[in-house]
Design a protein around this motif. Structure first.
Motif, PDB file in Angstrom:
ATOM      1  N   ASN A 110     -13.543 -32.821   1.428  1.00 48.27           N
ATOM      2  CA  ASN A 110     -13.589 -32.543   2.864  1.00 48.27           C
ATOM      3  C   ASN A 110     -12.188 -32.103   3.315  1.00 48.27           C
ATOM      4  O   ASN A 110     -11.201 -32.818   3.110  1.00 48.27           O
ATOM      5  N   HIS A 111     -12.135 -30.923   3.918  1.00 54.14           N
ATOM      6  CA  HIS A 111     -10.857 -30.315   4.323  1.00 54.14           C
ATOM      7  C   HIS A 111     -10.061 -31.218   5.293  1.00 54.14           C
ATOM      8  O   HIS A 111      -8.836 -31.338   5.183  1.00 54.14           O
ATOM      9  N   LEU A 112     -10.766 -31.863   6.218  1.00 51.90           N
ATOM     10  CA  LEU A 112     -10.087 -32.693   7.230  1.00 51.90           C
ATOM     11  C   LEU A 112      -9.488 -33.941   6.574  1.00 51.90           C
ATOM     12  O   LEU A 112      -8.355 -34.338   6.860  1.00 51.90           O
ATOM     13  N   ALA A 114      -8.578 -34.155   3.528  1.00 49.91           N
ATOM     14  CA  ALA A 114      -7.434 -33.709   2.719  1.00 49.91           C
ATOM     15  C   ALA A 114      -6.186 -33.532   3.593  1.00 49.91           C
ATOM     16  O   ALA A 114      -5.090 -33.943   3.196  1.00 49.91           O
ATOM     17  N   HIS A 115      -6.349 -32.966   4.801  1.00 42.16           N
ATOM     18  CA  HIS A 115      -5.207 -32.832   5.722  1.00 42.16           C
ATOM     19  C   HIS A 115      -4.602 -34.219   6.004  1.00 42.16           C
ATOM     20  O   HIS A 115      -3.389 -34.367   6.088  1.00 42.16           O
ATOM     21  N   VAL A 116      -5.471 -35.210   6.188  1.00 43.23           N
ATOM     22  CA  VAL A 116      -4.988 -36.562   6.525  1.00 43.23           C
ATOM     23  C   VAL A 116      -4.328 -37.218   5.306  1.00 43.23           C
ATOM     24  O   VAL A 116      -3.211 -37.731   5.387  1.00 43.23           O
ATOM     25  N   VAL A 134      -4.165 -32.031  13.912  1.00 46.59           N
ATOM     26  CA  VAL A 134      -4.116 -30.904  14.848  1.00 46.59           C
ATOM     27  C   VAL A 134      -4.051 -29.606  14.047  1.00 46.59           C
ATOM     28  O   VAL A 134      -3.034 -29.276  13.459  1.00 46.59           O
ATOM     29  N   SER A 135      -5.181 -28.892  13.991  1.00 48.61           N
ATOM     30  CA  SER A 135      -5.189 -27.655  13.199  1.00 48.61           C
ATOM     31  C   SER A 135      -5.800 -26.542  14.044  1.00 48.61           C
ATOM     32  O   SER A 135      -6.029 -26.709  15.242  1.00 48.61           O
ATOM     33  N   GLY A 136      -6.068 -25.402  13.386  1.00 50.54           N
ATOM     34  CA  GLY A 136      -6.640 -24.278  14.122  1.00 50.54           C
ATOM     35  C   GLY A 136      -8.101 -24.522  14.478  1.00 50.54           C
ATOM     36  O   GLY A 136      -8.606 -24.008  15.473  1.00 50.54           O
ATOM     37  N   THR A 298       0.078 -26.756   6.969  1.00 52.77           N
ATOM     38  CA  THR A 298      -0.911 -25.675   7.046  1.00 52.77           C
ATOM     39  C   THR A 298      -1.735 -25.683   5.747  1.00 52.77           C
ATOM     40  O   THR A 298      -1.362 -26.333   4.770  1.00 52.77           O
ATOM     41  N   ASP A 299      -2.840 -24.944   5.754  1.00 53.00           N
ATOM     42  CA  ASP A 299      -3.788 -25.012   4.636  1.00 53.00           C
ATOM     43  C   ASP A 299      -3.124 -24.655   3.298  1.00 53.00           C
ATOM     44  O   ASP A 299      -2.329 -23.715   3.222  1.00 53.00           O
ATOM     45  N   ASN A 300      -3.484 -25.391   2.264  1.00 56.29           N
ATOM     46  CA  ASN A 300      -2.875 -25.198   0.935  1.00 56.29           C
ATOM     47  C   ASN A 300      -3.745 -25.860  -0.128  1.00 56.29           C
ATOM     48  O   ASN A 300      -4.627 -26.671   0.198  1.00 56.29           O
ATOM     49  N   VAL A 302      -2.556 -27.825  -2.581  1.00 56.28           N
ATOM     50  CA  VAL A 302      -2.028 -29.141  -2.984  1.00 56.28           C
ATOM     51  C   VAL A 302      -2.840 -30.263  -2.327  1.00 56.28           C
ATOM     52  O   VAL A 302      -3.194 -31.253  -2.966  1.00 56.28           O
ATOM     53  N   MET A 303      -3.138 -30.088  -1.034  1.00 54.55           N
ATOM     54  CA  MET A 303      -3.816 -31.181  -0.323  1.00 54.55           C
ATOM     55  C   MET A 303      -5.214 -31.441  -0.899  1.00 54.55           C
ATOM     56  O   MET A 303      -5.695 -32.574  -0.883  1.00 54.55           O
ATOM     57  N   ILE A 304      -5.826 -30.404  -1.444  1.00 53.92           N
ATOM     58  CA  ILE A 304      -7.178 -30.567  -2.008  1.00 53.92           C
ATOM     59  C   ILE A 304      -7.095 -31.318  -3.346  1.00 53.92           C
ATOM     60  O   ILE A 304      -7.865 -32.248  -3.605  1.00 53.92           O
TER      61      ILE A 304
HETATM   62 ZN    ZN Z   1      -6.747 -26.798   7.789  1.00 49.65          ZN
END
Ligand code: ZN
Ligand code: KG4
Length: 331
Positions: A110-112, A114-116, A134-136, A298-300, A302-304
């Motif tokens: 889940n992208h969100l 992963a951001h967290v 806080v993203s786009g 920002t999206d990358n 690594v976070m995944i």
């Molecule tokens: Zn994102």
């Protein structure tokens, strides 16, 4: 176990390999921002085609530049949602093909989440913590109790913070994605314009930014000359309104739950220095503040890979044939 992370949920194609300790071995990112700039924003089909076109060569270059071979990849993790369905399909198809040809596990992320979670990569933020994403595409507050236990405390009714930044930037003639350039412009702002601070004093952890954006649009419509100083004043005042709102919501969340003594700011807009400083400056002394390094906000990829590293043993992780594109994937 080395995990390859694949991110294609919006207009960035990211690849990254991390090792069993969660250390980055290699990373590569291709942004389609220039292409989006020509179209005035993200056109899903255009972006998906571009992902399709570049992913194989991006992957080959990623291996070559880092002297890696297929043997160095022991698992593949891919963003399966939320995001643009066409972009997600390209990433999921690529990751599925790769994992099958390598005979290694495939994880859907889940992208969100992963951001967290990526905030824990640089520093071991202990649970529980409060996270403001806080993203786009998203704006939400979470209580995070474990890698797979995130409670949504509040979210935006309409525009995400990054979306509001991009739309206000556009009103000022800044091309997509305008967030970072709007921040730069705001540094020249001198005169404060009192734009609304939506839901500031409401006893709620939800957000709303479309009224603020509309108020900036009305202001721009009314003024006769939109000179450089006025543009900078608008950028500065808009950013201050956003900062006041997010500070108020974080303060309210901390007041409501005394278990929460750590705050994480993450997502593309977390790259904004003014926002970081405003939040950090408003926190009580006993509350610690964490923010991923800018390149991981920002999206990358690594976070995944990192999220898969944290979630690999969780019963909640999607594996193998469960990994399909879910544009509206909930947390
Ligand atoms: Zn994102
Ligand atoms: O997390 P992200 O890369 O993609 C999504 O998941 O949406 O966030 C992109 C958003 C864009 O709206 C971009 O304008 C905004 O993050 N952004 C910024 C800054 N850098 C990126 N907004 C404000 N200030 C910045 N420095």
């Amino acid at each position: 176990m080395n995990i390859l992370g694949v991110e294609t949920s919006c207009d960035e194609a990211g690849l990254a390999l991390i090792d069993a300790n969660g250390k980055v071995i290699a990373e590569k990112l291709a942004s389609h921002a220039e292409l989006c700039e020509q179209h005035g924003g993200v056109l899903p089909e255009v972006v998906a085609r571009e992902h399709m076109r570049i992913l194989p060569s991006l992957y080959q270059a990623f291996l070559k530049e880092n002297a890696l071979s297929h043997k160095d990849i022991h698992a593949v993790a891919v963003t399966s949602g939320p995001g643009l369905v066409s972009s997600l399909l390209v990433g999921c198809g690529f990751a599925r093909g790769l994992s099958r040809s390598l005979g290694c596990p495939l994880y859907g992320i889940n992208h969100l989440q992963a951001h967290v979670l990526v905030a824990r990569m640089a520093q071991p933020v202990e649970y529980p913590f409060l996270a403001l994403l806080v993203s786009g595409g998203h704006t939400a507050l979470y209580k995070v109790e474990a890698p797979d236990v995130l409670h949504t405390l509040g979210q935006t009714y309409d525009d995400a913070v990054g979306e509001a930044f991009d739309k206000v930037a556009r009103l000022l003639g800044i091309p997509y994605p305008g967030g970072a350039r709007l921040e730069k412009l705001a540094l020249q702002g001198k005169n404060f314009i009192n734009f609304p601070k939506p839901l500031l004093n409401r006893d709620s952890l939800d957000f709303s930014f479309s009224g603020l954006k509309a108020s900036v649009a009305r202001y721009v419509e009314k003024i006769t000359t939109l000179d450089d100083q006025t543009k900078a004043d608008i950028a500065y005042s808009f950013q201050e309104s956003v900062a006041a709102v997010v500070v108020a919501k974080i303060t309210l969340a901390l007041d409501r739950d005394h278990q929460l003594r750590r705050v994480v700011l993450t997502g593309g807009v977390a790259a904004n220095t003014r926002l970081r400083e405003a939040i950090q400056g408003a926190l009580p002394q006993e509350v610690s503040f964490f923010c991923p390094p800018v390149r991981l906000c920002t999206d990358n990829g690594v976070m995944i890979a990192w999220a898969a590293h944290e979630l690999r043993r969780s019963a909640t992780i999607q594996k193998g044939y469960d990994v399909i594109a879910r544009p509206n994937m909930p947390l």
